[in-house]
Design an enzyme around this catalytic site. Structure first.
Site, PDB file in Angstrom:
ATOM      1  N   LYS A 171       0.562  -0.904   0.156  1.00  0.00           N
ATOM      2  CA  LYS A 171      -0.022   0.155  -0.076  1.00  0.00           C
ATOM      3  C   LYS A 171       0.886   1.309  -0.043  1.00  0.00           C
ATOM      4  CE  LYS A 171      -1.572   2.814   2.760  1.00  0.00           C
ATOM      5  NZ  LYS A 171      -1.417   4.182   1.938  1.00  0.00           N
ATOM      6  N   GLU A 246      10.845   0.840   9.302  1.00  0.00           N
ATOM      7  CA  GLU A 246      11.766   1.934   8.807  1.00  0.00           C
ATOM      8  C   GLU A 246      11.174   3.294   9.049  1.00  0.00           C
ATOM      9  OE1 GLU A 246      15.114   1.364   7.667  1.00  0.00           O
ATOM     10  OE2 GLU A 246      14.812  -0.626   7.371  1.00  0.00           O
ATOM     11  N   CYS A 280      14.589  10.717   4.848  1.00  0.00           N
ATOM     12  CA  CYS A 280      14.785  10.252   6.216  1.00  0.00           C
ATOM     13  C   CYS A 280      16.368  10.209   6.765  1.00  0.00           C
ATOM     14  CB  CYS A 280      14.229   8.726   6.621  1.00  0.00           C
ATOM     15  SG  CYS A 280      14.823   7.605   5.468  1.00  0.00           S
ATOM     16  N   GLU A 379      11.435  15.826  13.475  1.00  0.00           N
ATOM     17  CA  GLU A 379      11.766  15.678  12.146  1.00  0.00           C
ATOM     18  C   GLU A 379      10.924  16.724  11.573  1.00  0.00           C
ATOM     19  OE1 GLU A 379      10.112  12.170  10.454  1.00  0.00           O
ATOM     20  OE2 GLU A 379      12.147  11.806   9.377  1.00  0.00           O
TER      21      GLU A 379
END
Ligand code: NAD
Length: 492
Positions: A171, A246, A280, A379
């Protein structure tokens, strides 16, 4: 027709339309009918039906499919680059030179790696039995991927899974589904039987959640934010399945006082601005020795002012838009709030003119960021570099590790002992020395701490997508074995 199930393109049955937008203009690229739970069930059913045959295919048969897929991807490279550039808002140069060739190379790598699954040598460890190891696929893998590198993230999930003999339902993020569909189509055209690779394009809370919780899905592999990763782990726990996560990152970029300043400045610009900072592993926190601090900040700001922000289809564009208006608002909000206790040296706003239609944000340097502030801990996932000074090596390492994340880091120094110490003591899944960003198919990618666990890419990823079976074979033919007496002894 934005579902790929059992080798066929189908329409989603949720009844919910969704517009895939070009974030550089706000124009609609395609309208998608999202997948609902029934579509996920159909895809899992197709993957389950295909598992028996695909798991029994010989390594060379699977390798041949992947090698063919690498060739087909290369043939469609320009088309893939254009679609990736449009729905993810990537400068076309990045899509052409990084996303697509990286995916082709990964596919070729897993084609070769499929023929070699290592284990311990078979041997008579007990003396009376031959022990051997079988590395077996797990079953149907349900994967969920993010929007920042749609094609590469799809490839990182799908390739090791199918190379090891699993079947998969992927997905992708709802805002960037198009190149994942193309990847599934290519793998099927290359010879993967219908049902080996399926893609459902639906929302996270509906299709994603249903996939992760599905009882017929044996393993979940997820790439995305740490917050959603935690939810995914909780959902997967209800059916006790294997989980590979992850997650986010907040990479430190440590510049020691003996560093090559020019290399560090150029390295920071490239490592912070790649994919508009939506990477990332992007350099997010520059930790710079006080003796170089002012020159470093001025050097990066000077280059940021020269970066060409522009339309994604222009080969000259360096910096494209952020992925969506929502994400742009998040990035801008974080920089605004940082002004209270830090200095915005350059950038810190969206450009005007033609670019105002898109989700653009200027490359931004924020210096003297307060430790513990949002810009230091959270982040940003945008073209924003937070910079702080340090005075000695202990402090540099402490600052580098002052984060809940642990995906990637870099150390800039000419001193081999310092580099060695930083490589050992920075707690992250990857430490670069005098560089920051390069990845290669042969080496693993994955996090420490709240950046997740498990590895993508490289032969290490097979540890996630296989299970190890010990087969112990008696070689004596003795009916009354010596060890039985430990459990029972016959009278007389
Ligand atoms: P996200 O967590 O918002 O979404 C990721 C995926 O999860 C999407 O497909 C989304 O639809 C789906 N999802 C959302 N809610 C869900 C739920 N309840 N159940 C199942 N699926 C659900 O992340 P994003 O914004 O798409 O991507 C950016 C994030 O991804 C950043 O945090 C970035 O660091 C991370 N990322 C990590 C890596 C890595 O390798 N560690 C690589 C790329 C991106």
């Amino acid at each position: 027709m934005h579902q790929f199930i059992g080798g066929e393109h189908r329409s989603g049955t949720s009844g919910t339309p969704f517009e895939v937008l070009d974030p550089s203009t706000g124009d609609v690229v395609e309208e998608v009918l999202l997948a609902g739970p029934e579509d996920v069930d159909a895809a899992v059913g197709a993957a389950r039906a295909a598992f028996g045959e695909w798991s029994r295919a010989t390594p060379v048969e699977r390798a041949t499919v992947l090698a063919r897929a690498a060739t087909l991807l290369e043939e469609r490279a320009e088309e893939l680059a254009r679609v990736e550039s449009r729905h993810a808002g990537k400068p076309i140069r990045l899509a052409r030179e990084f996303d697509v060739p990286g995916t082709v190379d990964n596919t070729a790598f897993f084609g070769a790696a499929a023929r070699r699954l290592d284990g311990m040598a078979s041997a008579e460890y007990s003396g009376d039995h031959t022990s051997s190891i079988r590395r077996e696929p797990i079953g149907v893998v349900g994967s969920v991927s993010p929007w920042n590198y749609p094609l590469q993230m799809a490839a990182w999930k799908v390739l090791p899974a199918v190379a090891a003999g699993n079947t998969i339902v992927l997905k992708p993020a709802e805002i960037t589904p198009l190149t994942s569909l193309m990847l599934a189509e290519v793998l099927t055209e290359a010879g993967a039987a219908p049902g080996v690779v399926n893609v459902v394009t639906g929302s996270g809370p509906v299709a994603g959640q249903h996939l992760v919780g599905h009882p017929d899905v044996a393993m979940t592999s997820f790439t995305g934010s740490t917050a959603v990763g935690r939810q995914v782990m909780a959902t997967a726990a209800a059916t006790g399945k294997r989980v590979h996560l992850e997650l986010g990152g907040k990479a430190p970029f440590v510049v020691f006082d003996d560093a090559d300043l020019e290399a560090a400045v150029h390295g920071a610009v490239a490592a912070n601005l790649i994919n508009a900072g939506q990477d990332c592993t992007a350099a997010a926190r520059a930790i710079v020795h006080r003796s170089l601090y002012d020159d470093f900040v001025a050097g990066v700001a000077d280059l940021y002012r020269q970066v060409r922000t522009g339309p994604t289809d222009d080969e000259a564009t360096d910096l494209g838009p952020l992925s969506s208006r929502t994400h742009l608002d998040k990035v801008a909000g974080m920089v605004e709030r940082a002004r209270a206790d830090a200095t915005v040296v350059c950038g810190g706003r969206s450009p005007g003119g033609d670019l105002a239609r898109g989700c653009y944000y200027e490359p931004t340097v924020v210096s003297d960021v307060a430790l513990g502030s949002e810009l230091w801990t959270d982040e940003v996932f945008g073209p924003v570099l937070a910079v702080v000074p340090f005075d000695d090596d202990d402090e540099a390492i402490r600052l580098a590790n002052d984060t809940e994340y642990g995906l990637a880091a870099s150390a800039w120094t000419r001193d081999t002992y310092r580099a060695g110490r930083a490589s050992r003591e920075i707690r992250a899944g990857c430490v670069w020395v005098n560089d920051h960003i390069p990845i290669i198919s042969e080496m693993p990618h994955g996090g420490y701490k709240h950046s997740g666990f498990g590895k993508d890419m490289s032969a290490y990823s097979f540890d996630e997508y296989t299970q190890v079976k010990h087969v112990m074979h008696d070689i004596t033919g003795i009916a009354r074995k010596g060890w039985h007496r430990t459990v029972f002894t016959l009278p007389g």
